[in-house]
Write an enzyme that holds these catalytic residues in place. Sequence first.
Site, PDB file in Angstrom:
ATOM      1  CB  CYS A 190      -5.905  13.758  10.978  1.00 16.02           C
ATOM      2  SG  CYS A 190      -6.807  12.906  12.289  1.00 16.02           S
ATOM      3  CB  CYS A 207       5.747  10.684  22.821  1.00 17.99           C
ATOM      4  SG  CYS A 207       6.163  10.874  24.543  1.00 17.99           S
ATOM      5  NE  ARG A 227       4.378  12.956  30.570  1.00 16.89           N
ATOM      6  CZ  ARG A 227       5.418  12.264  31.029  1.00 16.89           C
ATOM      7  NH1 ARG A 227       6.621  12.790  31.026  1.00 16.89           N
ATOM      8  NH2 ARG A 227       5.260  11.031  31.503  1.00 16.89           N
TER       9      ARG A 227
HETATM   10 FE1  SF4 Z   1      -6.172  14.130  14.117  1.00 17.07          FE
HETATM   11 FE2  SF4 Z   1      -5.211  13.985  16.615  1.00 17.07          FE
HETATM   12 FE3  SF4 Z   1      -4.935  16.234  15.135  1.00 17.07          FE
HETATM   13 FE4  SF4 Z   1      -7.330  15.562  16.035  1.00 17.07          FE
HETATM   14  S1  SF4 Z   1      -5.532  16.081  17.309  1.00 17.07           S
HETATM   15  S2  SF4 Z   1      -6.850  16.247  13.956  1.00 17.07           S
HETATM   16  S3  SF4 Z   1      -7.247  13.353  15.930  1.00 17.07           S
HETATM   17  S4  SF4 Z   1      -4.027  14.252  14.725  1.00 17.07           S
END
Ligand code: SF4
Length: 340
Positions: free
Chosen positions: A61, A105, A269
Site C-alpha cells: 500500500c 467485510c 465493534r
Molecule cells: Fe494502506 Fe489502509 Fe494500511 Fe493505511 S491502513 S497502509 S491505507 S491498507
Amino acid sequence: MSSPASAKPFGPGRWTLKAVRELFDRPLLDLVFEAARVYREHHARQEVQLCTLLSVKTGACPEDCGYCPQSAHHDSPVKPQKLMEPREVLERAREAREAGSTRFCMGAAWREVKDGPDFERVLEMVRGVRALGLEACCTLGMLTEEQARRLKEAGLSAYNHNLDSSEDFYGSIISTRTYEERLQTLQNVARAGIAACCGGIIGMGESVEDRATLLCTLANLDSPPESVPINALVAAPGTPLEGKPPVDPFELVRMIAAARVLFPRAKVRLSAGRLSLSPEAQALCFMAGADSIFTGEKLLTTPNPSWESDRALLKTLGLTPLEPEAGAATAGSCRHALKD
Ligand code: SF4
Ligand code: SAM
Ligand code: DTB
C-alpha cells in the site's frame, strides 16, 4: 451525579469536547454502568453481531499508516497479494455465513479506488456477498462520490473508513494523506446513502484527549457513523509502532463505554486486539456496550481468536449472536433488536 446527556448544548446528537472529556474522567465502573444503561434503553436485548474480514488485496500500500503491516513504507513480513477473484471471495463469504457471521467485510490495501477492471471486480464481490444474504462492507481507501454511488447500486451495506484518532495526532501516524481527505470520503459515502463504519485505534501513543476528540468528531459529523469499530493496536512486526506496549484493557473498556454513550444505536465493534484480551476483559467490553466482534482466525493480516473460542466465550456470557433476518438470502439484512 448529573447525566452526561444534560451536558449536550447542541441538541440531539451534538456533543462538546468538554462533555465527552467528562465521560472519560468518570470512575470506570460508573461509566460502564451508564453505557450499559444507555444500551438497554435503546436495544430490546443484547445481541452480538459476528462479522468476518477478508483482505481481498493485500500489502504494497502506498500509504504510510504507522500502525499498518500492509504499508509499502514498512519492512513487514506481510506478503503482497493482488486482487482476489470474486469466486474465491464468495467461497470465503459462504464459509463465514456457515460459521454464523452476518456481515462480510472486504479490505483492500489501496490509497484510493481507481475506476477500471479492479473496481468492477469489487462491485461483483459486493453483489455476490449480498446475494448470500450477508451484509457487505468494504474498506478500499478514498472514494469519489460516483464510486460510492456505484457501490451503493451494487448493494453495499456499509463503507469502513476510520478517522483513527484526533486530527492533531493523525499527522504523527500518517503523512501521505490528510484528515480532511478522510472526511471528504466520509461525505461521499453519506451522499451516496451508504452507512458509514468509522472508528479508530487506541494504543498508538495518543492521549486521552485525542481519544475523546476522535469520538467527539465522529458524534458531530453531519452523518454520524452507524458502526463504530474500536481497535486496540496490534503492534505488528516491522511497523514503526512495533514496540508500543500492549493497550491496558481498562483503557479499551473506557473507550468502548464512551463510544456507547455517544452512539446509543450504532453497532460498537470490539475490533482488532482481542487476541491479547482475557475472556474477562472482553466480558467487560460487552458490559460496556460492545455488540459486535470480528470472527475467524484472521483479521486482515493479523491473527484473531478461533471460532471455537469465540463461540465458547459467547456461550459462557449468555450472549446470543445476531441472527440473519428471515428471508435475508434475498434481502441481505439482519434483525437488529432496536427499541422504537
Ligand atoms: Fe494502506 Fe489502509 Fe494500511 Fe493505511 S491502513 S497502509 S491505507 S491498507
Ligand atoms: N486501506 C483502507 C483504509 O485505510 O481505510 C482499509 C484497510 S485498513 C487496514 C482499516 C483499518 O484497520 C484502519 O483504518 C485501522 O483503523 C485498522 N488497523 C490497521 N492496522 C491495524 C493494527 N495494526 N492494529 C489495529 N488496527 C489496525
Ligand atoms: C476496523 O476498524 N478494524 C478492522 C476493519 N475495520 C477493517 C481491521 C483491523 C485490521 C488489523 C490489522 C490487520 O489484521 O492487518
